[in-house]
Design an enzyme around this catalytic site. Sequence first.
Site, PDB file in Angstrom:
ATOM      1  N   ASN A  44       0.826  -1.211   0.000  1.00 48.63           N
ATOM      2  CA  ASN A  44       0.000   0.000   0.000  1.00 48.63           C
ATOM      3  C   ASN A  44       0.857   1.257   0.000  1.00 48.63           C
ATOM      4  O   ASN A  44       0.391   2.338   0.346  1.00 48.63           O
ATOM      5  CB  ASN A  44      -0.902   0.027   1.239  1.00 48.63           C
ATOM      6  CG  ASN A  44      -1.769  -1.206   1.341  1.00 48.63           C
ATOM      7  OD1 ASN A  44      -2.372  -1.617   0.371  1.00 48.63           O
ATOM      8  ND2 ASN A  44      -1.815  -1.799   2.512  1.00 48.63           N
ATOM      9  N   HIS A 130     -14.433  -2.694   5.549  1.00 48.89           N
ATOM     10  CA  HIS A 130     -13.288  -3.363   6.190  1.00 48.89           C
ATOM     11  C   HIS A 130     -13.656  -4.033   7.521  1.00 48.89           C
ATOM     12  O   HIS A 130     -14.534  -3.564   8.240  1.00 48.89           O
ATOM     13  CB  HIS A 130     -12.228  -2.284   6.446  1.00 48.89           C
ATOM     14  CG  HIS A 130     -10.881  -2.796   6.817  1.00 48.89           C
ATOM     15  ND1 HIS A 130     -10.430  -2.839   8.117  1.00 48.89           N
ATOM     16  CD2 HIS A 130      -9.866  -3.263   6.054  1.00 48.89           C
ATOM     17  CE1 HIS A 130      -9.191  -3.304   8.137  1.00 48.89           C
ATOM     18  NE2 HIS A 130      -8.820  -3.577   6.897  1.00 48.89           N
ATOM     19  N   GLU A 174     -16.322   3.066   3.199  1.00 50.18           N
ATOM     20  CA  GLU A 174     -14.979   3.441   2.764  1.00 50.18           C
ATOM     21  C   GLU A 174     -15.142   4.378   1.575  1.00 50.18           C
ATOM     22  O   GLU A 174     -16.180   4.349   0.904  1.00 50.18           O
ATOM     23  CB  GLU A 174     -14.198   2.186   2.339  1.00 50.18           C
ATOM     24  CG  GLU A 174     -13.941   1.236   3.494  1.00 50.18           C
ATOM     25  CD  GLU A 174     -13.218  -0.049   3.067  1.00 50.18           C
ATOM     26  OE1 GLU A 174     -12.430  -0.012   2.101  1.00 50.18           O
ATOM     27  OE2 GLU A 174     -13.454  -1.076   3.699  1.00 50.18           O
ATOM     28  N   SER A 178     -10.849  -1.482  -0.744  1.00 50.51           N
ATOM     29  CA  SER A 178      -9.552  -2.135  -0.883  1.00 50.51           C
ATOM     30  C   SER A 178      -9.569  -3.333  -1.827  1.00 50.51           C
ATOM     31  O   SER A 178      -8.599  -3.576  -2.524  1.00 50.51           O
ATOM     32  CB  SER A 178      -9.035  -2.567   0.484  1.00 50.51           C
ATOM     33  OG  SER A 178      -9.930  -3.479   1.070  1.00 50.51           O
ATOM     34  N   ASP A 203     -14.198   6.130   5.769  1.00 49.10           N
ATOM     35  CA  ASP A 203     -12.857   5.583   5.976  1.00 49.10           C
ATOM     36  C   ASP A 203     -12.050   5.820   4.700  1.00 49.10           C
ATOM     37  O   ASP A 203     -12.356   5.257   3.650  1.00 49.10           O
ATOM     38  CB  ASP A 203     -12.994   4.078   6.284  1.00 49.10           C
ATOM     39  CG  ASP A 203     -11.650   3.381   6.488  1.00 49.10           C
ATOM     40  OD1 ASP A 203     -10.628   3.873   5.972  1.00 49.10           O
ATOM     41  OD2 ASP A 203     -11.636   2.318   7.144  1.00 49.10           O
ATOM     42  N   HIS A 206      -7.572   4.100   1.813  1.00 45.46           N
ATOM     43  CA  HIS A 206      -6.919   3.944   0.503  1.00 45.46           C
ATOM     44  C   HIS A 206      -7.005   5.194  -0.365  1.00 45.46           C
ATOM     45  O   HIS A 206      -6.540   5.188  -1.500  1.00 45.46           O
ATOM     46  CB  HIS A 206      -7.525   2.749  -0.243  1.00 45.46           C
ATOM     47  CG  HIS A 206      -7.258   1.449   0.448  1.00 45.46           C
ATOM     48  ND1 HIS A 206      -6.072   0.756   0.311  1.00 45.46           N
ATOM     49  CD2 HIS A 206      -8.000   0.747   1.331  1.00 45.46           C
ATOM     50  CE1 HIS A 206      -6.113  -0.320   1.072  1.00 45.46           C
ATOM     51  NE2 HIS A 206      -7.260  -0.359   1.696  1.00 45.46           N
ATOM     52  N   LYS A 237      -0.575   3.730   4.800  1.00 45.65           N
ATOM     53  CA  LYS A 237      -0.680   3.321   3.396  1.00 45.65           C
ATOM     54  C   LYS A 237       0.037   4.355   2.532  1.00 45.65           C
ATOM     55  O   LYS A 237       1.253   4.411   2.581  1.00 45.65           O
ATOM     56  CB  LYS A 237      -2.150   3.078   3.053  1.00 45.65           C
ATOM     57  CG  LYS A 237      -2.561   1.770   3.735  1.00 45.65           C
ATOM     58  CD  LYS A 237      -3.996   1.420   3.696  1.00 45.65           C
ATOM     59  CE  LYS A 237      -4.157   0.048   4.371  1.00 45.65           C
ATOM     60  NZ  LYS A 237      -5.421  -0.130   5.017  1.00 45.65           N
TER      61      LYS A 237
HETATM   62  C1  LIG Z   1      -5.876  -0.892   6.222  1.00 39.24           C
HETATM   63  C2  LIG Z   1      -7.236  -0.463   6.583  1.00 39.24           C
HETATM   64  C3  LIG Z   1      -7.578  -0.184   7.895  1.00 39.24           C
HETATM   65  C4  LIG Z   1      -6.660  -0.490   9.048  1.00 39.24           C
HETATM   66  O1  LIG Z   1      -5.617   0.410   9.135  1.00 39.24           O
HETATM   67  P1  LIG Z   1      -4.266  -0.041   9.865  1.00 39.24           P
HETATM   68  O2  LIG Z   1      -3.608   1.245  10.172  1.00 39.24           O
HETATM   69  O3  LIG Z   1      -3.534  -0.894   8.918  1.00 39.24           O
HETATM   70  O4  LIG Z   1      -4.686  -0.769  11.104  1.00 39.24           O
HETATM   71  C5  LIG Z   1      -8.834   0.312   8.164  1.00 39.24           C
HETATM   72  N1  LIG Z   1      -9.721   0.509   7.161  1.00 39.24           N
HETATM   73  C6  LIG Z   1      -9.437   0.209   5.889  1.00 39.24           C
HETATM   74  C7  LIG Z   1     -10.461   0.442   4.831  1.00 39.24           C
HETATM   75  C8  LIG Z   1      -8.185  -0.294   5.555  1.00 39.24           C
HETATM   76  O5  LIG Z   1      -7.905  -0.611   4.299  1.00 39.24           O
END
Ligand SMILES: *Cc1c(COP(=O)(O)O)cnc(C)c1O
Length: 384
Positions: A44, A130, A174, A178, A203, A206, A237
Amino acid sequence: MERVERFLSGKRQDGALRALRPADWRKEGRINAGGKTYHDFSSNDYLGLSCHPGLKEASKLAIEEFGAGACASRLLSGDLNLHHRLEEKTAAFKGKSSALVFNSGYQANVGIIASLYKKGDAIFSDRLNHASIIDGILLSGAKLFRFKHNDQVFLERLLKKERNNFKAALVITESVFSMDGDRFPLKGLADLKRKYSCEIMVDEAHATGIFGQRGSGLVEEEDMTGEVDLIMGTFGKALGGFGAYLACSAGLRDYLVNACRSFIYTTALPPAVIASGMAAIDLVKEEAYRRKTLLKNADFFREALRETGLDIRGRSQIVPWVTGTSERTVRVSGFLQERGYWALPIRPPTVPEGQARIRFSLTYHHSKELLERLVEDIREADKI
Ligand SMILES: *Cc1c(COP(=O)(O)O)cnc(C)c1O
């Protein structure tokens, strides 16, 4: 323990037992494992910031000045000015009045959702959200309603039917997904928010660093900053470091400092990690060419593959090729690994049955020439 053995042998029989595969090293778009170097299409590190001299230098200076650890939780003595400076920078970056830093995206989602909602409340969640979002909802005790992926008509039908039976209501999604690499149509949420008086959480794990005029995410790009109450994202990421943030109102921030257990009961992030987050936000602004090049290359790659008639999803730097059965996907992935690409199979239950896929996570390190070559290799892989 017998139940553990039973679990493991079940997984083994289904060919679904997962194992860790340590790499010897991983940097600048390449990964070395088992004596061979691959182009890394599974990370990522979208902007290629994890090895950026600016991030490394900022982390080193912070270690020299403050040491390796934060030594306590934020509410005890782990709270440095540095943490607040990152929060101010993050708030400005996201266009909100405040921000709060969390130790990871997982901890952020679980803690934020569980401290704001409880039994008697309702949470409307996109089907593909997620695991950390799902876990937060389960922990909260609120009633979970899952709506069809990216489907606002479905969402509105649910809201119409259920909203009045609950006290507080949250719609959560999101912005860039992802596993599918597609984007949620955020614009439509403004209308639903007014009509059904619900709160909105997005969220941006990404999308942070990639989308928007300033690179802050899809909420900015869709001009929804004022409408989204809780904008969550991560530093791990595209920002190349570690940790997560919530951008929100000052009141919400104060509430979480007092009520959010995953914020309160954990050691603060180390100074080096905080410093890398600050440097990364600066770099997103100063080196905008990284995200522009990345998105241009992703458009090229996606369209080239679509032209060959493959089932290619998404509208972002994440480009999934849906290959079908698990068995075929594993074969295709093996072929690509032989050709020097670290592109791993994603199988059920992570994705629906029959929709196993190879997910290409593009980064700034993947040149157009490399992607052209990969398109040719994918054409061959499709024939096996
Ligand atoms: C990676 C991810 C997370 C978690 O984040 P980390 O910092 O890796 O714990 C939360 N939500 C989504 C959509 C993600 O892709």
